[in-house]
Design a protein around this motif. Sequence first.
Motif, mmCIF file in Angstrom:
data_model
loop_
_atom_site.group_PDB
_atom_site.id
_atom_site.type_symbol
_atom_site.label_atom_id
_atom_site.label_comp_id
_atom_site.label_asym_id
_atom_site.label_seq_id
_atom_site.Cartn_x
_atom_site.Cartn_y
_atom_site.Cartn_z
ATOM 1 N N PRO A 78 -3.527 27.239 -1.196
ATOM 2 C CA PRO A 78 -2.473 26.472 -1.852
ATOM 3 C C PRO A 78 -3.006 25.459 -2.869
ATOM 4 C CG PRO A 78 -2.715 25.772 0.417
ATOM 5 C CD PRO A 78 -3.605 26.971 0.228
ATOM 6 N N LEU A 79 -4.302 25.191 -2.845
ATOM 7 C CA LEU A 79 -4.899 24.229 -3.774
ATOM 8 C C LEU A 79 -5.634 24.913 -4.924
ATOM 9 C CD1 LEU A 79 -6.272 21.650 -1.182
ATOM 10 C CD2 LEU A 79 -4.076 21.634 -2.382
ATOM 11 N N ALA A 80 -5.437 26.206 -5.063
ATOM 12 C CA ALA A 80 -6.138 26.960 -6.110
ATOM 13 C C ALA A 80 -5.712 26.506 -7.500
ATOM 14 C CB ALA A 80 -5.855 28.453 -5.949
ATOM 15 N N ILE A 81 -6.701 26.466 -8.391
ATOM 16 C CA ILE A 81 -6.460 26.200 -9.812
ATOM 17 C C ILE A 81 -7.049 27.389 -10.561
ATOM 18 C CG2 ILE A 81 -6.987 24.719 -11.779
ATOM 19 C CD1 ILE A 81 -7.169 22.386 -9.828
ATOM 20 N N GLY A 82 -6.276 27.973 -11.454
ATOM 21 C CA GLY A 82 -6.713 29.144 -12.201
ATOM 22 C C GLY A 82 -7.847 28.832 -13.160
ATOM 23 N N ASP A 83 -8.508 29.877 -13.600
ATOM 24 C CA ASP A 83 -9.632 29.729 -14.520
ATOM 25 C C ASP A 83 -9.243 28.996 -15.797
ATOM 26 O OD1 ASP A 83 -11.277 31.061 -12.741
ATOM 27 O OD2 ASP A 83 -10.983 33.012 -13.705
ATOM 28 N N SER A 84 -8.026 29.169 -16.236
ATOM 29 C CA SER A 84 -7.570 28.505 -17.462
ATOM 30 C C SER A 84 -7.309 27.015 -17.238
ATOM 31 C CB SER A 84 -6.284 29.151 -17.974
ATOM 32 O OG SER A 84 -5.206 28.846 -17.089
ATOM 33 N N ARG A 133 -1.496 26.866 -10.999
ATOM 34 C CA ARG A 133 -1.724 26.129 -9.771
ATOM 35 C C ARG A 133 -1.098 26.809 -8.557
ATOM 36 N NH1 ARG A 133 -3.682 22.992 -12.951
ATOM 37 N NH2 ARG A 133 -3.539 20.828 -13.473
ATOM 38 N N GLY A 134 -1.742 26.615 -7.410
ATOM 39 C CA GLY A 134 -1.158 26.954 -6.125
ATOM 40 C C GLY A 134 -1.217 28.421 -5.734
ATOM 41 N N LEU A 135 -0.506 28.732 -4.664
ATOM 42 C CA LEU A 135 -0.525 30.067 -4.059
ATOM 43 C C LEU A 135 -0.220 31.184 -5.041
ATOM 44 C CD1 LEU A 135 1.367 29.541 -0.685
ATOM 45 C CD2 LEU A 135 -1.041 30.106 -0.980
ATOM 46 N N ILE A 160 1.264 29.455 -10.514
ATOM 47 C CA ILE A 160 2.332 29.158 -11.461
ATOM 48 C C ILE A 160 1.744 28.363 -12.630
ATOM 49 C CG2 ILE A 160 4.581 28.032 -11.792
ATOM 50 C CD1 ILE A 160 4.631 30.362 -9.763
ATOM 51 N N TRP A 161 1.999 28.822 -13.837
ATOM 52 C CA TRP A 161 1.520 28.123 -15.043
ATOM 53 C C TRP A 161 2.355 26.880 -15.278
ATOM 54 C CZ3 TRP A 161 -0.542 30.711 -19.949
ATOM 55 C CH2 TRP A 161 -1.567 31.596 -19.627
ATOM 56 N N GLU A 162 1.717 25.865 -15.827
ATOM 57 C CA GLU A 162 2.435 24.628 -16.133
ATOM 58 C C GLU A 162 3.642 24.860 -17.035
ATOM 59 O OE1 GLU A 162 -0.411 21.758 -17.517
ATOM 60 O OE2 GLU A 162 -1.418 21.682 -15.584
ATOM 61 N N PRO A 163 3.535 25.666 -18.114
ATOM 62 C CA PRO A 163 4.731 25.903 -18.943
ATOM 63 C C PRO A 163 5.873 26.562 -18.158
ATOM 64 C CG PRO A 163 2.758 26.577 -20.131
ATOM 65 C CD PRO A 163 2.348 26.282 -18.714
ATOM 66 N N THR A 164 5.529 27.449 -17.247
ATOM 67 C CA THR A 164 6.553 28.091 -16.413
ATOM 68 C C THR A 164 7.194 27.061 -15.497
ATOM 69 O OG1 THR A 164 5.348 30.175 -16.472
ATOM 70 C CG2 THR A 164 6.988 29.915 -14.722
ATOM 71 N N ALA A 165 6.371 26.227 -14.892
ATOM 72 C CA ALA A 165 6.892 25.180 -14.010
ATOM 73 C C ALA A 165 7.841 24.266 -14.775
ATOM 74 C CB ALA A 165 5.747 24.376 -13.414
ATOM 75 N N LYS A 166 7.431 23.886 -15.970
ATOM 76 C CA LYS A 166 8.268 23.011 -16.799
ATOM 77 C C LYS A 166 9.613 23.677 -17.098
ATOM 78 C CE LYS A 166 6.972 19.589 -19.799
ATOM 79 N NZ LYS A 166 6.030 19.028 -20.707
ATOM 80 N N ALA A 167 9.582 24.959 -17.419
ATOM 81 C CA ALA A 167 10.814 25.700 -17.695
ATOM 82 C C ALA A 167 11.719 25.768 -16.467
ATOM 83 C CB ALA A 167 10.490 27.111 -18.191
#
Length: 80
Positions: free
Chosen positions: A40-46, A50-52, A55-62
């Motif tokens: 659950p604390l994973a951060i992608g290579d980019s 974040r997470g399980l 989820i990309w930050e732009p997607t989360a924002k949307a």
Amino acid sequence: MILDHKQTTLDGIFNSIADHYGIRRGVLESFAQHESNFNPLAIGDSGRSRGLMQIWEPTAKALGIDNFELLFNPAVNLDA
């Protein structure tokens, strides 16, 4: 979104999300294993996902999630 983001076990969270959206639990687990190996604390290579379910930050924002740290909460991440 599901109502209870306070579930404490991955088992309970997977069951709640699967039941709520009518998705087979195994499908959710397969994605989570592939995306983060259930971390659950994973951060992608980019650095932008974040997470399980990574989820990309732009997607989360949307989706209305402005506090990206919430993506480390497995219930919020799976519900996104």
